[in-house]
Design a protein around this motif. Sequence first.
Motif, PDB file in Angstrom:
ATOM      1  N   GLN A   1       0.846  -1.179   0.000  1.00 32.28           N
ATOM      2  CA  GLN A   1       0.000   0.000   0.000  1.00 32.28           C
ATOM      3  C   GLN A   1       0.880   1.225   0.000  1.00 32.28           C
ATOM      4  OE1 GLN A   1      -2.842  -0.139   3.120  1.00 32.28           O
ATOM      5  NE2 GLN A   1      -3.638  -2.097   2.525  1.00 32.28           N
ATOM      6  N   GLY A   2       0.429   2.255  -0.652  1.00 32.02           N
ATOM      7  CA  GLY A   2       1.211   3.466  -0.663  1.00 32.02           C
ATOM      8  C   GLY A   2       0.756   4.412  -1.749  1.00 32.02           C
ATOM      9  N   ILE A   3       1.564   5.405  -1.969  1.00 34.57           N
ATOM     10  CA  ILE A   3       1.279   6.367  -3.023  1.00 34.57           C
ATOM     11  C   ILE A   3       2.409   6.306  -4.041  1.00 34.57           C
ATOM     12  CG2 ILE A   3      -0.048   7.897  -1.526  1.00 34.57           C
ATOM     13  CD1 ILE A   3       2.423   9.689  -1.342  1.00 34.57           C
ATOM     14  N   GLU A   4       2.096   6.710  -5.249  1.00 39.79           N
ATOM     15  CA  GLU A   4       3.120   6.716  -6.293  1.00 39.79           C
ATOM     16  C   GLU A   4       3.571   8.145  -6.523  1.00 39.79           C
ATOM     17  OE1 GLU A   4       3.411   5.800 -10.977  1.00 39.79           O
ATOM     18  OE2 GLU A   4       2.579   4.198  -9.745  1.00 39.79           O
ATOM     19  N   VAL A   5       4.873   8.341  -6.570  1.00 40.04           N
ATOM     20  CA  VAL A   5       5.445   9.649  -6.871  1.00 40.04           C
ATOM     21  C   VAL A   5       6.386   9.505  -8.058  1.00 40.04           C
ATOM     22  CG1 VAL A   5       5.300  10.461  -4.480  1.00 40.04           C
ATOM     23  CG2 VAL A   5       7.389   9.404  -5.268  1.00 40.04           C
ATOM     24  N   VAL A   6       6.542  10.615  -8.768  1.00 38.96           N
ATOM     25  CA  VAL A   6       7.474  10.657  -9.887  1.00 38.96           C
ATOM     26  C   VAL A   6       8.674  11.480  -9.433  1.00 38.96           C
ATOM     27  CG1 VAL A   6       7.821  11.392 -12.281  1.00 38.96           C
ATOM     28  CG2 VAL A   6       5.594  10.500 -11.556  1.00 38.96           C
ATOM     29  N   VAL A   7       9.867  10.931  -9.626  1.00 41.56           N
ATOM     30  CA  VAL A   7      11.091  11.614  -9.227  1.00 41.56           C
ATOM     31  C   VAL A   7      11.284  12.831 -10.127  1.00 41.56           C
ATOM     32  CG1 VAL A   7      13.592  11.399  -8.973  1.00 41.56           C
ATOM     33  CG2 VAL A   7      12.107   9.454  -8.431  1.00 41.56           C
ATOM     34  N   GLU A   8      11.484  13.980  -9.488  1.00 43.66           N
ATOM     35  CA  GLU A   8      11.698  15.244 -10.209  1.00 43.66           C
ATOM     36  C   GLU A   8      13.203  15.520 -10.293  1.00 43.66           C
ATOM     37  OE1 GLU A   8       9.264  17.043 -11.568  1.00 43.66           O
ATOM     38  OE2 GLU A   8       7.717  15.679 -10.797  1.00 43.66           O
ATOM     39  N   PRO A   9      13.625  16.360 -11.243  1.00 45.38           N
ATOM     40  CA  PRO A   9      15.042  16.719 -11.314  1.00 45.38           C
ATOM     41  C   PRO A   9      15.513  17.304  -9.976  1.00 45.38           C
ATOM     42  CG  PRO A   9      13.918  17.465 -13.287  1.00 45.38           C
ATOM     43  CD  PRO A   9      12.854  16.970 -12.338  1.00 45.38           C
ATOM     44  N   GLY A  10      16.648  16.847  -9.490  1.00 41.48           N
ATOM     45  CA  GLY A  10      17.201  17.311  -8.224  1.00 41.48           C
ATOM     46  C   GLY A  10      16.766  16.488  -7.023  1.00 41.48           C
TER      47      GLY A  10
ATOM     48  N   GLY B   1      11.955  11.172 -13.519  1.00 40.14           N
ATOM     49  CA  GLY B   1      11.006  10.390 -14.304  1.00 40.14           C
ATOM     50  C   GLY B   1      10.728   9.018 -13.730  1.00 40.14           C
ATOM     51  N   ASP B   2      11.573   8.547 -12.796  1.00 39.69           N
ATOM     52  CA  ASP B   2      11.311   7.261 -12.142  1.00 39.69           C
ATOM     53  C   ASP B   2      10.008   7.338 -11.357  1.00 39.69           C
ATOM     54  OD1 ASP B   2      13.705   6.236 -13.089  1.00 39.69           O
ATOM     55  OD2 ASP B   2      14.740   6.318 -11.155  1.00 39.69           O
ATOM     56  N   HIS B   3       9.247   6.270 -11.384  1.00 41.64           N
ATOM     57  CA  HIS B   3       8.017   6.169 -10.590  1.00 41.64           C
ATOM     58  C   HIS B   3       8.324   5.309  -9.367  1.00 41.64           C
ATOM     59  CE1 HIS B   3       5.104   7.766 -13.598  1.00 41.64           C
ATOM     60  NE2 HIS B   3       6.151   7.521 -14.398  1.00 41.64           N
ATOM     61  N   LEU B   4       8.039   5.853  -8.189  1.00 38.46           N
ATOM     62  CA  LEU B   4       8.313   5.140  -6.943  1.00 38.46           C
ATOM     63  C   LEU B   4       7.039   4.994  -6.135  1.00 38.46           C
ATOM     64  CD1 LEU B   4      11.529   7.026  -5.762  1.00 38.46           C
ATOM     65  CD2 LEU B   4      11.420   4.818  -6.935  1.00 38.46           C
TER      66      LEU B   4
END
Length: 92
Positions: A36-45, A84-87
């Motif tokens: 369970q969790g949320i998905e985030v997209v890695v932003e530059p930096g 751009g990675d999805h975590l």
Amino acid sequence: MNKKSLLIGIIIGMAILSMANLVFASIGGSNAAEPQGIEVVVEPGDTLWAIADRYNEQADMSINELLFYIQRANDLKSAIVQPGDHLTIPIE
């Protein structure tokens, strides 16, 4: 005890064990199947540490604990992430 009674006993015992296995698998398997969790997209930096710092209070964990769980939930071999990675962030 004759052979017929023994065979019936074995069949009934196997049926009971099979039913118990199904019951226990359905009880314990629901949480382990999908994190369970949320998905985030890695932003530059972004770094994995910064992402763990951003969500550690929501996850009710220390930054180090959340860092470990993020790596495990996403099958990461290291703490290096790319824009751009999805975590998946394991937040209950």
